[in-house]
Write a protein that holds these residues in place. Sequence first.
Motif, PDB file in Angstrom:
ATOM      1  N   UNK A   1     -11.139   0.335  -0.967  1.00 42.11           N
ATOM      2  CA  UNK A   1     -11.529   0.836  -2.398  1.00 42.11           C
ATOM      3  C   UNK A   1     -11.086  -0.431  -3.540  1.00 42.11           C
ATOM      4  N   UNK A   2      -9.674  -0.691  -3.377  1.00 42.58           N
ATOM      5  CA  UNK A   2      -9.039  -1.479  -4.336  1.00 42.58           C
ATOM      6  C   UNK A   2      -9.618  -3.119  -4.073  1.00 42.58           C
ATOM      7  N   UNK A   3     -10.183  -3.340  -2.747  1.00 45.08           N
ATOM      8  CA  UNK A   3     -10.672  -4.710  -2.726  1.00 45.08           C
ATOM      9  C   UNK A   3     -11.953  -4.631  -3.480  1.00 45.08           C
ATOM     10  N   UNK A   4     -12.794  -3.761  -3.297  1.00 44.28           N
ATOM     11  CA  UNK A   4     -14.094  -3.873  -3.897  1.00 44.28           C
ATOM     12  C   UNK A   4     -14.021  -3.860  -5.491  1.00 44.28           C
ATOM     13  N   UNK A   5     -13.032  -2.794  -5.919  1.00 49.52           N
ATOM     14  CA  UNK A   5     -12.877  -2.824  -7.394  1.00 49.52           C
ATOM     15  C   UNK A   5     -12.572  -4.241  -7.986  1.00 49.52           C
ATOM     16  N   UNK A   6     -11.442  -4.577  -7.162  1.00 50.07           N
ATOM     17  CA  UNK A   6     -10.463  -5.922  -7.743  1.00 50.07           C
ATOM     18  C   UNK A   6     -11.705  -7.073  -7.699  1.00 50.07           C
TER      19      UNK A   6
ATOM     20  N   UNK B   1      -8.678 -17.312  -7.465  1.00 56.67           N
ATOM     21  CA  UNK B   1      -9.237 -16.512  -8.594  1.00 56.67           C
ATOM     22  C   UNK B   1      -8.592 -15.095  -8.556  1.00 56.67           C
ATOM     23  N   UNK B   2      -8.868 -14.507  -7.373  1.00 59.24           N
ATOM     24  CA  UNK B   2      -8.373 -13.205  -7.238  1.00 59.24           C
ATOM     25  C   UNK B   2      -7.003 -12.888  -7.464  1.00 59.24           C
ATOM     26  N   UNK B   3      -6.157 -13.754  -6.765  1.00 57.25           N
ATOM     27  CA  UNK B   3      -4.982 -13.811  -6.792  1.00 57.25           C
ATOM     28  C   UNK B   3      -4.407 -14.112  -8.498  1.00 57.25           C
ATOM     29  N   UNK B   4      -4.961 -14.655  -8.978  1.00 62.01           N
ATOM     30  CA  UNK B   4      -4.566 -14.620 -10.594  1.00 62.01           C
ATOM     31  C   UNK B   4      -5.106 -13.631 -11.325  1.00 62.01           C
ATOM     32  N   UNK B   5      -6.199 -12.878 -10.933  1.00 62.94           N
ATOM     33  CA  UNK B   5      -7.059 -12.181 -11.866  1.00 62.94           C
ATOM     34  C   UNK B   5      -7.366 -10.773 -11.368  1.00 62.94           C
ATOM     35  N   UNK B   6      -7.351 -10.441 -10.221  1.00 66.49           N
ATOM     36  CA  UNK B   6      -7.736  -9.282  -9.618  1.00 66.49           C
ATOM     37  C   UNK B   6      -6.477  -8.028  -9.617  1.00 66.49           C
ATOM     38  N   UNK B   7      -6.972  -7.030 -10.817  1.00 67.34           N
ATOM     39  CA  UNK B   7      -5.641  -6.218 -11.220  1.00 67.34           C
ATOM     40  C   UNK B   7      -5.327  -5.501 -10.098  1.00 67.34           C
ATOM     41  N   UNK B   8      -6.286  -5.156  -9.194  1.00 60.76           N
ATOM     42  CA  UNK B   8      -5.672  -4.266  -7.998  1.00 60.76           C
ATOM     43  C   UNK B   8      -5.015  -5.086  -7.175  1.00 60.76           C
ATOM     44  N   UNK B   9      -4.831  -6.327  -7.233  1.00 62.17           N
ATOM     45  CA  UNK B   9      -4.091  -7.165  -6.363  1.00 62.17           C
ATOM     46  C   UNK B   9      -2.734  -7.239  -7.115  1.00 62.17           C
ATOM     47  N   UNK B  10      -2.792  -7.723  -8.123  1.00 61.97           N
ATOM     48  CA  UNK B  10      -1.647  -8.204  -9.031  1.00 61.97           C
ATOM     49  C   UNK B  10      -0.685  -7.170  -9.251  1.00 61.97           C
TER      50      UNK B  10
ATOM     51  N   UNK C   1      -9.098   0.144  12.899  1.00 64.18           N
ATOM     52  CA  UNK C   1      -8.198   1.351  13.101  1.00 64.18           C
ATOM     53  C   UNK C   1      -6.897   1.519  12.348  1.00 64.18           C
ATOM     54  N   UNK C   2      -6.803   0.716  11.299  1.00 67.21           N
ATOM     55  CA  UNK C   2      -5.566   0.630  10.389  1.00 67.21           C
ATOM     56  C   UNK C   2      -5.854   1.179   9.206  1.00 67.21           C
ATOM     57  N   UNK C   3      -5.399   0.381   8.237  1.00 66.70           N
ATOM     58  CA  UNK C   3      -5.362   0.588   6.788  1.00 66.70           C
ATOM     59  C   UNK C   3      -5.501  -0.520   5.924  1.00 66.70           C
ATOM     60  N   UNK C   4      -6.345  -0.687   4.820  1.00 72.09           N
ATOM     61  CA  UNK C   4      -6.322  -1.936   4.004  1.00 72.09           C
ATOM     62  C   UNK C   4      -7.694  -2.414   3.813  1.00 72.09           C
ATOM     63  N   UNK C   5      -7.957  -3.329   2.924  1.00 73.95           N
ATOM     64  CA  UNK C   5      -9.167  -3.853   2.485  1.00 73.95           C
ATOM     65  C   UNK C   5      -8.935  -5.410   2.531  1.00 73.95           C
ATOM     66  N   UNK C   6     -10.227  -5.905   2.494  1.00 78.09           N
ATOM     67  CA  UNK C   6      -9.926  -7.406   2.561  1.00 78.09           C
ATOM     68  C   UNK C   6     -11.170  -7.881   1.620  1.00 78.09           C
ATOM     69  N   UNK C   7     -11.095  -9.300   1.071  1.00 73.39           N
ATOM     70  CA  UNK C   7     -12.244 -10.070   0.390  1.00 73.39           C
ATOM     71  C   UNK C   7     -12.231 -11.377   1.171  1.00 73.39           C
ATOM     72  N   UNK C   8     -13.173 -11.890   1.551  1.00 76.12           N
ATOM     73  CA  UNK C   8     -13.356 -13.152   2.075  1.00 76.12           C
ATOM     74  C   UNK C   8     -14.366 -14.091   1.250  1.00 76.12           C
ATOM     75  N   UNK C   9     -14.158 -15.466   1.419  1.00 74.19           N
ATOM     76  CA  UNK C   9     -15.035 -16.113   0.835  1.00 74.19           C
ATOM     77  C   UNK C   9     -14.212 -17.571   0.676  1.00 74.19           C
ATOM     78  N   UNK C  10     -14.570 -18.528  -0.243  1.00 74.34           N
ATOM     79  CA  UNK C  10     -13.963 -19.740  -0.488  1.00 74.34           C
ATOM     80  C   UNK C  10     -12.848 -19.500  -0.808  1.00 74.34           C
ATOM     81  N   UNK C  11     -11.913 -20.940  -0.597  1.00 71.26           N
ATOM     82  CA  UNK C  11     -10.467 -20.829  -1.035  1.00 71.26           C
ATOM     83  C   UNK C  11     -10.374 -20.592  -2.662  1.00 71.26           C
TER      84      UNK C  11
END
Length: 395
Positions: free
Chosen positions: A116-121, A264-273, A249-259
């Motif tokens: 959920x947080x991966x998609x929102x972020x 960008x997500x590390x710097x701006x995704x509020x659900x990550x920060x 079979x675990x827990x968590x979300x992911x976003x995959x793509x370019x470096x």
Amino acid sequence: MTTATPSHLHSAGPDLGDALSWLTDAAVARADAGLHRDPYVRDSAAPLINLASNDYLGLSTHPDVIAGAHAALDEWGTGSTSSRLVCGTTRLHADLEDELADFLGTPAALVFSSGYLANVGAITALAGRGSLIVSDTGTHASLIDGCRLSRARVVVVERGDHAAVRAALAGRTEPRALVVTDSIYSVDGEPAPIRELYAAAHDHGAALLVDEAHALGVRGPGGAGLVAECGLAGARDLVVTGVLSKSFGSQGGLVAGSAVLRDHLIDTARTFIFDTGLNPAAAGAALAALRVLRADPGYPDRLRANVIRLARRCGAPTPSAAVISLIVGDPQPAVAAAQACRDRGVLVGCFRPPSVEPGTSRLRLTVRADLDDATVDHVGDVVLESLREVGAQIR
């Protein structure tokens, strides 16, 4: 048959004060409509045959996956203890992200504490005021909420209507646009037209975000997902999101793509920060599950065989993924049939509004790769017996 109203709602009601007094009336209305939800508490001492979870490959109980969680607990403890940007990123997180990126055929990946947080972020980091998002009527709630929170202009088209996506993109005035879709729609397990959506986005200078939550481990080469199956793994301007809580079979979300996307997500995704990092046990279990799948890429084939067998047993069309959707119509018979299945030792999903449209309440069976033929046949028989018992018919 109607769903019983919870007993506490027949009283004068809790002393909530005027500001919250409406909650009791709202609860009664939901119960009368068959929409009250009372979470089922499972007991490990008396397990049911579980056809309600999204544990498609049965890896949540795989000994190697359990061992992966134990090893992470022993090394890192029970929690990440902070945001990933403070000290919540461990070597385990980095290893998991590297192997996920390799599996998905992308340059980079970033793990969040839930899908959920991966998609929102991802959505809120990629679109905002002055942007256009084109979504469809089949998208998951996390995608919908990401669109709403982004403050972008959102155009919603009918599920799978790539011509409408093209039209929305062609008429835009915004400099940036993002197309959002599930690869496999969660309610009925059917695929989106990923190739056509990517072409529509690419032709109009837009990016495409594809949620592979119900495709990873289920579709594509070795279970790498529908994007990989379509030959689009690592494609330019394509973002893949997914979860570690279904086939892994675990827990968590992911976003995959370019470096650059990851940065960008590390710097701006509020659900990550602003969120505590994924706990080590979940990261360790997910990494172990990924390695189990890569070592035995036959898991999706075994899952597919079970899906075909159960669909035939239930007299239902064979779906394109691992979800068999048996529509009965109103919420009350769907709830009653699900309870009858549970009484017979089989746990099935029961989807009612707002998860599905009014008049399409259903039993939702999620098949697993680790079930043997006898169990699959038994489940099918139980489902049909339960539907007959409550007088419900599959539409």
